[in-house]
Design an enzyme around this catalytic site. Structure first.
Site, PDB file in Angstrom:
ATOM      1  N   ASP A 104       0.207   5.338  10.327  1.00  0.00           N
ATOM      2  CA  ASP A 104      -0.749   5.608  10.141  1.00  0.00           C
ATOM      3  C   ASP A 104      -1.580   5.938  11.249  1.00  0.00           C
ATOM      4  OD1 ASP A 104      -2.921   4.384  11.172  1.00  0.00           O
ATOM      5  OD2 ASP A 104      -2.997   2.287  11.681  1.00  0.00           O
ATOM      6  N   GLU A 125      -7.506  -5.845  10.167  1.00  0.00           N
ATOM      7  CA  GLU A 125      -6.134  -5.675  10.851  1.00  0.00           C
ATOM      8  C   GLU A 125      -7.378  -6.931  11.981  1.00  0.00           C
ATOM      9  OE1 GLU A 125      -7.218  -1.446  11.406  1.00  0.00           O
ATOM     10  OE2 GLU A 125      -5.637  -1.164  12.853  1.00  0.00           O
ATOM     11  N   HIS A 129      -2.742  -3.292   6.815  1.00  0.00           N
ATOM     12  CA  HIS A 129      -2.305  -4.202   7.867  1.00  0.00           C
ATOM     13  C   HIS A 129      -2.379  -5.530   7.231  1.00  0.00           C
ATOM     14  CE1 HIS A 129      -2.446  -0.875  10.161  1.00  0.00           C
ATOM     15  NE2 HIS A 129      -4.322  -0.176   9.632  1.00  0.00           N
ATOM     16  N   TYR A 183      -9.571  10.317   5.198  1.00  0.00           N
ATOM     17  CA  TYR A 183     -12.047  10.065   5.160  1.00  0.00           C
ATOM     18  C   TYR A 183     -12.361  11.231   5.976  1.00  0.00           C
ATOM     19  CZ  TYR A 183      -9.999   7.111   9.531  1.00  0.00           C
ATOM     20  OH  TYR A 183     -10.196   7.337  10.606  1.00  0.00           O
ATOM     21  N   GLN A 238      -4.366  11.945  13.521  1.00  0.00           N
ATOM     22  CA  GLN A 238      -5.437  11.040  14.974  1.00  0.00           C
ATOM     23  C   GLN A 238      -3.309  11.785  15.514  1.00  0.00           C
ATOM     24  OE1 GLN A 238      -5.118   6.951  14.079  1.00  0.00           O
ATOM     25  NE2 GLN A 238      -7.142   7.436  12.734  1.00  0.00           N
ATOM     26  N   HIS A 250      -7.579  -0.964   3.971  1.00  0.00           N
ATOM     27  CA  HIS A 250      -7.553  -1.633   4.522  1.00  0.00           C
ATOM     28  C   HIS A 250      -7.993  -3.027   4.538  1.00  0.00           C
ATOM     29  CE1 HIS A 250      -7.785   2.074   7.605  1.00  0.00           C
ATOM     30  NE2 HIS A 250      -6.896   2.083   7.880  1.00  0.00           N
ATOM     31  N   HIS A 294     -11.603   2.732   2.138  1.00  0.00           N
ATOM     32  CA  HIS A 294     -11.692   2.208   3.094  1.00  0.00           C
ATOM     33  C   HIS A 294     -11.652   0.869   3.816  1.00  0.00           C
ATOM     34  CE1 HIS A 294     -12.249   2.045   7.930  1.00  0.00           C
ATOM     35  NE2 HIS A 294     -11.710   3.009   8.553  1.00  0.00           N
TER      36      HIS A 294
END
Ligand SMILES: [Zn+2]
Length: 459
Positions: A329, A244, A278, A129, A68, A241, A215
């Site tokens: 993140d 969130e 989160h 992932y 990302q 996660h 995930h």
């Protein structure tokens, strides 16, 4: 005699230890980078490397999606009249995820990890992932992409915990969408194969650790979540996660008649092994019960802010001795001091108070994020004491506010006022960043720019 000869000594202007600042600090490390001497007294008759700076323990990045980084800053043009939120951002992120081949991922991760070191992170948990090829077919080496992340970390000189992620479906009870084809494991046994392949792939990179993960509750069926928790070795930190987004909580309630954290509490699975990324939307009962489980919340302030997630109830959580650490993140922000500041300021602004995190917020921010960060990557929560590796970040002593500070004020001065990058970062007693410079930075930047141009021109 042989022992003494193999110790290298540093003299720090000051070093932050669990007992507070040690000023000055003489630190001796052995050939493997473990601290064997730590004192304010100068050791007799040894050569010293002087370090003109104040050292904190290396920061731990408890949550990273390396790919990302390629799109950080590229999702900020918001079309007029259309609601742009997490879910529209996710579509842009999927596009980025689908463009990358293994070489490109490695290039992106190499620069990212160098930049993390330049900001003072010494260990990163990679929540990974992006497993399969662009068509969703497994690579001939199942953990090809994970291996590339480990190679990038080794080249950069950062410690890595690779956390292969189990991703099975698009949403609660909704089959996988084609956009998620690169993430897919059909069931727990497929995921365990991926985990084994990942363990194998990191063998070539000594010191790389492994974690386990689903995930989120939306991406894996409840049955498979419980199976994955049971089937993965207890000593692997388990990341997922949680809560969130409000929509994710609502979808979970619609499917299970329980909120995500409620569901986990109901199944009585949470313990110190768990790292809940989160944890933004917790109700009163959840925030009351969570600290007692021993689980840790991984807050990602800059990304949560960027995505408009909401506020984690940190002040209440800290008052109940809840465990937490930080992650970058999506990597819109890479400065650990900025993340820590953001945590405190979000609470100050919300509560209109200056002390929502108690009497010594800088100490809470640094020590909790480092100690629970260490646990999040599978290490014991001990820093800068004899027996620990010398993983440290050094800030320039010449900074006027730092120079003028004393031991009582220095930590808060760093956390609340310091914005210059560190002058150096040590991992296992080796300078990975020295005088602000990383040996691979120019080449890594050039390669990164080329990759980012290539993937975004093909969109
Ligand atoms: Zn994430």
């Amino acid at each position: 005699m042989g022992m003494a000869e193999s110790i290298r000594y540093f003299r720090f202007q000051s070093l932050y230890t669990p007992a507070g600042w040690r000023t000055p600090a003489y630190v001796g490390v052995d050939a493997t980078g473990i601290i064997r001497y730590l004192d304010s007294r100068i050791p007799d008759g040894v050569a010293l490397e002087p370090v003109a700076g104040f050292a904190l323990p290396g920061f731990i990045n408890g949550h990273s999606h390396a790919f990302q980084y390629a799109m950080a800053g590229r999702a900020e043009q918001h079309p007029t009249g259309i609601r742009d939120d997490f879910w529209t951002w996710r579509e842009a992120m999927y596009q980025c995820a689908h463009s990358l081949d293994p070489d490109q991922l490695q290039v992106i991760a190499t620069l990212l990890y160098i930049e993390m070191l330049r900001q003072g992170y010494t260990h990163v948990a990679e929540f990974h992932y992006l497993h399969h090829d662009k068509n969703g077919q497994p690579y001939s080496q199942l953990a090809e992409m994970g291996g590339r992340l480990a190679a990038a970390a080794q080249a950069a000189g950062i410690r890595l915990t690779l956390i292969p992620v189990f991703y099975q479906q698009a949403n609660f009870g909704v089959p996988l969408h084609d956009r998620q084809r690169r993430f897919f494991s059909a069931n727990t046994s497929d995921y365990l194969k991926l985990l084994d392949a990942s363990r194998e792939a990191i063998q070539r990179f000594p010191g790389t650790r492994l974690g386990a993960s689903v995930h989120s509750l939306r991406a894996v069926s409840g049955e498979a979540v419980l199976e994955a928790i049971r089937a993965t070795p207890y000593e692997l930190p388990f990341h997922l996660h949680v809560a969130e987004q409000v929509k994710e909580v609502e979808d979970c309630v619609a499917h299970y008649a329980r909120r995500p954290l409620q569901w986990l509490l109901h199944h009585n699975v949470l313990n110190e092994r768990f790292f809940l990324v989160h944890g933004t939307h917790l109700d009163d009962a959840e925030i009351t019960q969570l600290p007692g489980t021993g689980a840790t919340v991984v807050v990602c302030p800059s990304t949560e802010g960027n995505l408009g997630d909401g506020f984690f109830r940190m002040a209440e959580y800290v008052s109940k001795c809840g465990r937490w650490c930080i992650g970058t993140d999506s990597h819109v922000g890479l400065s650990p001091l900025e993340e820590l500041r953001m945590i405190d300021y979000r609470q100050r602004l919300l509560l209109r108070l200056r002390n929502p995190l108690g009497a010594h917020p800088a100490k809470e921010l640094v020590e909790a994020s480092v100690c629970h960060g260490l646990r999040s990557v599978g290490r014991s929560p001990s820093f800068l004491q004899p027996g620990d590796p010398l993983d440290a970040v050094v800030y320039a002593a010449a900074d006027p506010l730092l120079e003028a500070s004393d031991d009582a004020a220095r930590l808060a001065t760093l956390v609340y006022t310091h914005s210059s990058p560190p002058i150096g970062t040590l991992v296992a007693g080796q300078w990975q960043v020295h005088a602000g410079h990383h040996r691979l930075l120019p080449a890594a930047r050039a390669a990164f720019t080329e990759v980012v141009r290539a993937i975004f021109s093909s969109h």
